[in-house]
Design a protein around this motif. Structure first.
Motif, short mmCIF file in Angstrom:
data_model
loop_
_atom_site.label_atom_id
_atom_site.label_comp_id
_atom_site.label_asym_id
_atom_site.label_seq_id
_atom_site.Cartn_x
_atom_site.Cartn_y
_atom_site.Cartn_z
N LYS A 26 0.68 -1.12 0.08
CA LYS A 26 -0.10 -0.06 0.16
C LYS A 26 0.89 1.15 -0.02
O LYS A 26 0.64 2.33 -0.70
CB LYS A 26 -0.89 -0.01 1.03
CG LYS A 26 -2.05 0.86 0.99
CD LYS A 26 -3.05 0.71 2.33
CE LYS A 26 -2.58 1.42 3.55
NZ LYS A 26 -3.75 1.34 4.44
N ASN A 27 1.98 1.36 0.70
CA ASN A 27 2.82 2.38 0.92
C ASN A 27 4.16 2.29 0.06
O ASN A 27 5.00 2.98 0.21
CB ASN A 27 3.38 2.70 2.41
CG ASN A 27 2.02 3.30 3.22
OD1 ASN A 27 1.12 4.01 2.55
ND2 ASN A 27 2.11 2.72 4.37
N ASN A 28 3.96 1.07 -0.76
CA ASN A 28 5.24 0.69 -1.46
C ASN A 28 4.72 0.41 -2.77
O ASN A 28 4.63 -0.86 -3.22
CB ASN A 28 6.04 -0.34 -0.81
CG ASN A 28 6.63 0.08 0.61
OD1 ASN A 28 7.52 0.92 0.59
ND2 ASN A 28 5.87 -0.69 1.63
N ASP A 29 4.68 1.43 -3.87
CA ASP A 29 4.22 1.16 -5.08
C ASP A 29 5.29 0.64 -5.94
O ASP A 29 6.54 1.05 -5.80
CB ASP A 29 3.70 2.49 -5.75
CG ASP A 29 2.31 2.95 -5.29
OD1 ASP A 29 1.62 1.92 -4.58
OD2 ASP A 29 1.89 3.79 -5.40
N VAL A 30 4.98 -0.43 -6.90
CA VAL A 30 5.70 -1.16 -7.92
C VAL A 30 5.16 -0.76 -9.05
O VAL A 30 4.21 -1.28 -9.22
CB VAL A 30 6.16 -2.46 -7.33
CG1 VAL A 30 7.37 -3.06 -8.53
CG2 VAL A 30 6.72 -2.71 -6.04
N VAL A 31 5.74 -0.11 -10.02
CA VAL A 31 4.97 0.41 -11.30
C VAL A 31 5.95 -0.29 -12.27
O VAL A 31 7.07 -0.01 -12.61
CB VAL A 31 4.95 1.65 -11.37
CG1 VAL A 31 4.42 2.37 -12.64
CG2 VAL A 31 4.09 2.32 -10.16
N ARG A 32 5.03 -0.90 -13.58
CA ARG A 32 5.88 -1.35 -14.52
C ARG A 32 5.74 -0.28 -15.67
O ARG A 32 4.82 0.02 -16.11
CB ARG A 32 5.26 -2.67 -15.12
CG ARG A 32 6.05 -3.34 -16.24
CD ARG A 32 5.12 -4.32 -16.93
NE ARG A 32 5.67 -4.91 -18.06
CZ ARG A 32 5.07 -5.77 -18.99
NH1 ARG A 32 3.77 -6.14 -18.38
NH2 ARG A 32 5.63 -5.97 -20.06
N MET A 33 6.73 0.25 -15.87
CA MET A 33 6.99 1.47 -17.12
C MET A 33 8.37 1.97 -17.26
O MET A 33 9.49 1.74 -16.65
CB MET A 33 6.21 2.52 -16.25
CG MET A 33 5.78 3.77 -17.00
SD MET A 33 4.87 5.01 -16.23
CE MET A 33 4.76 6.30 -17.75
N ASP A 34 8.48 2.41 -18.35
CA ASP A 34 9.49 3.02 -18.97
C ASP A 34 9.98 4.08 -17.92
O ASP A 34 9.12 5.03 -18.07
CB ASP A 34 9.46 3.41 -20.38
CG ASP A 34 10.84 4.40 -20.94
OD1 ASP A 34 11.70 4.35 -20.49
OD2 ASP A 34 10.38 4.52 -22.16
N CYS A 35 11.15 4.18 -17.67
CA CYS A 35 11.55 4.95 -16.51
C CYS A 35 11.64 6.60 -17.25
O CYS A 35 11.33 7.64 -16.43
CB CYS A 35 13.15 4.82 -15.69
SG CYS A 35 12.91 3.58 -14.86
N LEU A 36 12.03 6.53 -18.41
CA LEU A 36 12.08 8.02 -19.00
C LEU A 36 10.70 8.60 -19.18
O LEU A 36 10.55 9.69 -18.91
CB LEU A 36 12.65 7.85 -20.31
CG LEU A 36 14.25 7.41 -20.25
CD1 LEU A 36 14.94 7.31 -21.67
CD2 LEU A 36 15.24 8.07 -19.17
#
Length: 328
Positions: free
Chosen positions: A214-224
């Motif tokens: 909940k307080n630790n989001d993990v997002v799959r995405m191109d960093c740029l």
């Protein structure tokens, strides 16, 4: 292997004059073990190309062994049979182990744009400890294990600064920086990586340490692309960790990323997300990388590389690391 206990076997102290490799491994391990026991760590390097005739790096992961052979011949990436036999015999004798606990990996000098591919799909994960924090590792299915051991001290630096802070981890891999930050008391962490495999692995690392997502989001995405989007929202962070690949040309990216060509743009964008009293930890393992401070005249930049190299890494050039903050 017990997930809750650090595994650091004792080894016999008998010198074998026939094998300098065996003697060096034993000496290194006994030296590092004292520190490891004190710090609740059971994953570290026990041999780091110390002897020219043995072009190997050997990492200990809670009783399992990852052996890297460094081949400078692009045509042949297999270790010579006698070297392989001597190494395996040394490990089996010193640690009273068997061949099925030894995993060989080959590092060859590749063309700059060549990517490391997935090697296998056995899903053989197990748990190791680093400063008491648990991580899932896999010595078989991928060229890298899920935990870059050379950044252990950098993770500790971030953890010690994280209490009550908002932490952004770019190119997060399996989220080890973020997990340490969360254990260190970060109020919020966000980890960005393009790989579905690694973001899922990262979530598992949080859950392994009983940390809520909940307080630790993990997002799959191109960093740029993420940086551009996040700048538009006006979101700010106290600590930003940036440990990018030297080069990336994934199909999921809008453009090819090259650390030397793109670091100025990358850091300039990250600075827009940084609180006025915040700090960026930026690192690279690209040996030829040059950092030009002139592009960042409004920043204080400190090369902290020496402080981030742990005692088990004898190669001081394994990575370089800078601490970047805005001039007040």
């Amino acid at each position: 292997m017990n997930d809750d206990h650090v595994f650091l076997p004792l080894v016999a102290d008998n010198e074998d004059k026939s094998s300098p490799l065996k003697n060096r491994i034993r000496k290194n391990y006994r030296h590092v073990r004292k520190w490891a026991k004190r710090t609740t760590t059971d994953c570290f390097r026990i041999y780091d190309r110390d002897i020219k005739e043995y072009p190997l790096a050997i990492d200990f992961y809670s009783g399992e062994f990852s052996v890297h052979y460094f081949s400078y011949n692009p045509e042949s990436d297999e270790p010579p049979e006698d070297l392989k036999n001597e190494t395996e015999q040394a490990l089996c004798t010193i640690f009273d182990t068997s061949l099925d606990h030894i995993y060989w990996r080959t590092r060859i000098k590749r063309a700059k744009t060549q990517q490391y591919e997935k090697r296998d799909d056995q899903k053989t994960f197990f748990t190791v400890h680093e400063y008491g924090v648990k991580f899932k590792v896999n010595l078989l299915d991928y060229l890298d294990t899920g935990l870059f051991l050379d950044h252990r001290e950098t993770r500790q630096m971030v953890a010690k600064l994280s209490k009550g802070k908002r932490v952004l981890n770019l190119f997060a891999y399996t989220c080890s920086f973020s997990v340490h930050a969360a254990i260190g008391g970060a109020s919020y962490t966000k980890s960005i990586d393009m790989s579905n495999t690694y973001t899922e692995w990262g979530k598992d690392n949080f859950l392994l340490n009983s940390l809520s997502l909940k307080n630790n989001d993990v997002v799959r995405m191109d960093c740029l692309r993420f940086l551009d989007d996040e700048i538009r929202t006006g979101t700010k962070y106290d600590i930003i960790v940036i440990d990018p690949p030297t080069i990336s040309r994934s199909k999921k990216m809008d453009q090819m990323f090259d650390i030397q060509q793109d670091y100025v743009s990358l850091l300039s964008k990250a600075l827009k997300l940084l609180e006025s009293d915040g700090v960026i930890f930026f690192s690279t393992n690209f040996r030829k990388f040059t950092f030009d401070d002139a592009f960042f005249e409004t920043c204080d930049i400190i090369d902290i590389s020496k402080k981030t190299i742990s005692l088990d890494f004898h190669n001081q050039k394994i990575h370089r690391c800078w601490k970047i903050s805005k001039k007040l």
